[in-house]
Scaffold this motif. Structure first.
Motif, short mmCIF file in Angstrom:
data_model
loop_
_atom_site.label_atom_id
_atom_site.label_comp_id
_atom_site.label_asym_id
_atom_site.label_seq_id
_atom_site.Cartn_x
_atom_site.Cartn_y
_atom_site.Cartn_z
N ARG A 122 0.82 -1.18 0.18
CA ARG A 122 -0.06 0.07 -0.02
C ARG A 122 0.89 1.09 -0.01
NH1 ARG A 122 -1.37 3.79 3.67
NH2 ARG A 122 0.04 2.82 5.14
N TRP B 190 -5.63 3.35 3.08
CA TRP B 190 -6.07 2.12 3.54
C TRP B 190 -7.52 1.97 2.94
CZ3 TRP B 190 -3.77 -1.97 4.99
CH2 TRP B 190 -2.65 -1.77 5.69
N LEU C 63 -7.09 0.93 -0.75
CA LEU C 63 -6.50 -0.16 -0.95
C LEU C 63 -7.69 -1.28 -0.76
CD1 LEU C 63 -4.33 -2.78 -0.98
CD2 LEU C 63 -4.21 -2.43 1.77
#
Length: 128
Positions: A19, A26, A29
């Motif tokens: 990532r 996040w 991702l």
């Protein structure tokens, strides 16, 4: 009782390394993988993803699921890895070491990441 289990911290570390390299949040991702952001939050808290999320995560990493499976004693299972990203491979290995603290691991990931960027830059300059 299950004979193998998912090493959540190793999986989370590999995801974090990939990532970071791809400069994703996040949430981004989670969207790229096709899982809910709450899956990432649960993993950050040490909880295992469900089987569908686990399959999607390891597929996105390009790593075999066995990389993140441990036997009941906590030993890593053998893998037949192809060529995933180096930092995605190294992150769980570094974090699994008992002689490295969290800050040591973060520092090593930064140093190795900087070296990898330098090598890639040098290769790109030579290919021109």
């Amino acid at each position: 009782m299950a004979r193998t289990r998912v090493n959540v911290s190793a999986l989370y570390a590999a995801l974090d390394a990939a990532r970071t390299k791809k400069e994703l949040s996040w949430r981004q991702l989670a969207a790229a993988v096709g899982v809910s952001p709450s899956t990432m939050t649960r993993m950050a808290n040490g909880n295992r993803p469900d089987v569908d999320a686990f399959a999607a995560l390891v597929r996105w990493l390009g790593m075999p699921a066995e990389t993140f499976m441990v036997d009941p004693e906590g030993d890593q299972l053998e893998t037949r890895a192809e060529e995933p990203e180096l930092m995605a491979q190294l992150a769980p290995l570094l974090r699994a070491r008992g002689d490295l603290g969290a800050e040591d691991v973060k520092y090593l990931e930064e140093v190795i990441g900087a070296a990898m960027r330098r090598f890639a830059s040098d290769r790109e300059a030579r290919s021109r």
